[in-house]
Design a protein around this motif. Structure first.
Motif, PDB file in Angstrom:
ATOM      1  N   LYS A 125      -4.234  -4.907  -9.026  1.00 26.01           N
ATOM      2  CA  LYS A 125      -3.305  -5.742  -8.428  1.00 26.01           C
ATOM      3  C   LYS A 125      -1.912  -4.909  -8.335  1.00 26.01           C
ATOM      4  O   LYS A 125      -1.243  -5.336  -7.383  1.00 26.01           O
ATOM      5  CB  LYS A 125      -3.062  -6.744  -9.524  1.00 26.01           C
ATOM      6  N   ALA A 126      -1.477  -4.100  -9.187  1.00 29.43           N
ATOM      7  CA  ALA A 126      -0.079  -3.569  -8.752  1.00 29.43           C
ATOM      8  C   ALA A 126      -0.522  -2.487  -7.742  1.00 29.43           C
ATOM      9  O   ALA A 126       0.543  -2.431  -7.074  1.00 29.43           O
ATOM     10  CB  ALA A 126       0.116  -2.721 -10.218  1.00 29.43           C
ATOM     11  N   SER A 127      -1.516  -1.715  -7.670  1.00 28.27           N
ATOM     12  CA  SER A 127      -1.607  -0.932  -6.515  1.00 28.27           C
ATOM     13  C   SER A 127      -1.761  -1.625  -5.182  1.00 28.27           C
ATOM     14  O   SER A 127      -1.349  -1.255  -4.205  1.00 28.27           O
ATOM     15  CB  SER A 127      -2.971   0.087  -6.688  1.00 28.27           C
ATOM     16  N   ARG A 128      -2.289  -2.826  -5.241  1.00 24.48           N
ATOM     17  CA  ARG A 128      -2.302  -3.709  -4.142  1.00 24.48           C
ATOM     18  C   ARG A 128      -1.160  -4.166  -3.536  1.00 24.48           C
ATOM     19  O   ARG A 128      -0.437  -4.318  -2.605  1.00 24.48           O
ATOM     20  CB  ARG A 128      -3.154  -4.875  -4.334  1.00 24.48           C
ATOM     21  N   PHE A 129      -0.163  -4.459  -4.672  1.00 28.48           N
ATOM     22  CA  PHE A 129       1.196  -5.003  -4.324  1.00 28.48           C
ATOM     23  C   PHE A 129       2.039  -3.639  -3.806  1.00 28.48           C
ATOM     24  O   PHE A 129       2.720  -3.954  -2.793  1.00 28.48           O
ATOM     25  CB  PHE A 129       2.085  -5.290  -5.967  1.00 28.48           C
ATOM     26  N   VAL A 130       1.837  -2.502  -4.051  1.00 32.16           N
ATOM     27  CA  VAL A 130       2.655  -1.434  -3.666  1.00 32.16           C
ATOM     28  C   VAL A 130       2.141  -1.113  -2.262  1.00 32.16           C
ATOM     29  O   VAL A 130       2.902  -0.824  -1.470  1.00 32.16           O
ATOM     30  CB  VAL A 130       2.432  -0.061  -4.516  1.00 32.16           C
ATOM     31  N   ALA A 131       0.785  -1.137  -2.168  1.00 28.59           N
ATOM     32  CA  ALA A 131       0.089  -0.698  -0.923  1.00 28.59           C
ATOM     33  C   ALA A 131       0.352  -1.736   0.251  1.00 28.59           C
ATOM     34  O   ALA A 131       0.607  -1.455   1.359  1.00 28.59           O
ATOM     35  CB  ALA A 131      -1.546  -0.660  -0.870  1.00 28.59           C
ATOM     36  N   THR A 132       0.648  -3.050   0.030  1.00 30.36           N
ATOM     37  CA  THR A 132       0.963  -4.202   0.820  1.00 30.36           C
ATOM     38  C   THR A 132       2.494  -3.928   1.338  1.00 30.36           C
ATOM     39  O   THR A 132       2.992  -4.244   2.480  1.00 30.36           O
ATOM     40  CB  THR A 132       0.671  -5.524   0.464  1.00 30.36           C
ATOM     41  N   ARG A 133       3.363  -3.386   0.337  1.00 29.77           N
ATOM     42  CA  ARG A 133       4.781  -3.035   0.692  1.00 29.77           C
ATOM     43  C   ARG A 133       5.054  -1.939   1.488  1.00 29.77           C
ATOM     44  O   ARG A 133       6.108  -1.431   1.940  1.00 29.77           O
ATOM     45  CB  ARG A 133       5.498  -3.288  -0.283  1.00 29.77           C
ATOM     46  N   ALA A 134       4.146  -0.683   1.319  1.00 32.47           N
ATOM     47  CA  ALA A 134       4.206   0.678   1.858  1.00 32.47           C
ATOM     48  C   ALA A 134       4.015   0.591   3.444  1.00 32.47           C
ATOM     49  O   ALA A 134       3.107  -0.376   3.676  1.00 32.47           O
ATOM     50  CB  ALA A 134       3.532   1.522   1.205  1.00 32.47           C
ATOM     51  N   SER A 135       4.278   1.504   3.958  1.00 35.00           N
ATOM     52  CA  SER A 135       3.864   1.304   5.588  1.00 35.00           C
ATOM     53  C   SER A 135       2.479   2.259   5.462  1.00 35.00           C
ATOM     54  O   SER A 135       2.549   3.519   6.031  1.00 35.00           O
ATOM     55  CB  SER A 135       4.994   2.199   6.441  1.00 35.00           C
TER      56      SER A 135
END
Length: 183
Positions: A125-135
């Motif tokens: 979930k945390a990785s997904r949060f970071v991945a959706t906000r990164a380019s």
């Protein structure tokens, strides 16, 4: 016999090794306990896989507990008052079997299913949060968190196992067999 065919330990066939051999802990069956972590890692790609992965992992826990209870029942010695185990020497065969089964079921449920599953869920979930906000490219954003979850499994196992050992040694195991009553 099946356990010996898929054993990952040494090929030595000494009586002592055969006595200590546990098909649920010393063979490839051990990896069934990690099925739910794989399911949690793939939660966003294959959400219908998550519940069955927990069913497999809990099935593994129940099978290991039943095996441990069966072993405790068969190895109980009513004529051994000097046994190194307080439970085996001071309690009935039924109680010793119950305690061994319950301890294994509790340990496996915590160390193999509940805590690792929750940990992998939070990591993904945390990785997904970071991945959706990164380019990131769409494929990397979609599958990156799954890879992070899968890659983290080997790193969380030992610390969780040790923490659950510590927890049970200082709670349920202590309540059942207090230190001052151990032989």
């Amino acid at each position: 016999m099946l356990g010996k065919l898929i054993a990952t330990s040494s090929n030595s066939t000494s009586d002592e090794q055969d006595k200590d051999y546990n098909v649920f802990r010393d063979s490839l069956l051990r990896y069934l306990g990690y099925t739910n972590e794989v399911g949690e890692s793939f939660r966003y790609q294959f959400p219908k896989f998550v519940r069955p992965s927990y069913a497999v992992a809990f099935g593994y826990c129940v099978a290991d507990a039943a095996s441990t209870g069966h072993h405790a029942w068969n190895s109980f010695d009513n004529d051994a008052p000097t046994s190194s185990s307080f439970i085996a020497s001071q309690q009935s065969r039924e109680m010793a079997t119950f305690v061994a089964t319950a301890d294994t079921l509790l340990w496996q449920s915590l160390a193999s299913v509940m805590i690792p599953g929750g940990t992998i869920n939070v990591i993904v979930k945390a990785s997904r949060f970071v991945a959706t906000r990164a380019s990131l490219p769409v494929v990397a954003a979609a599958w990156g968190p799954t890879g992070v979850g899968l890659a983290s499994i080997p790193f969380i196992i030992k610390p969780i196992d040790n923490a659950v050992d510590y927890l049970l040694d200082n709670t349920t195991r202590h309540w059942i067999v207090p230190e001052e009553k151990k032989i």
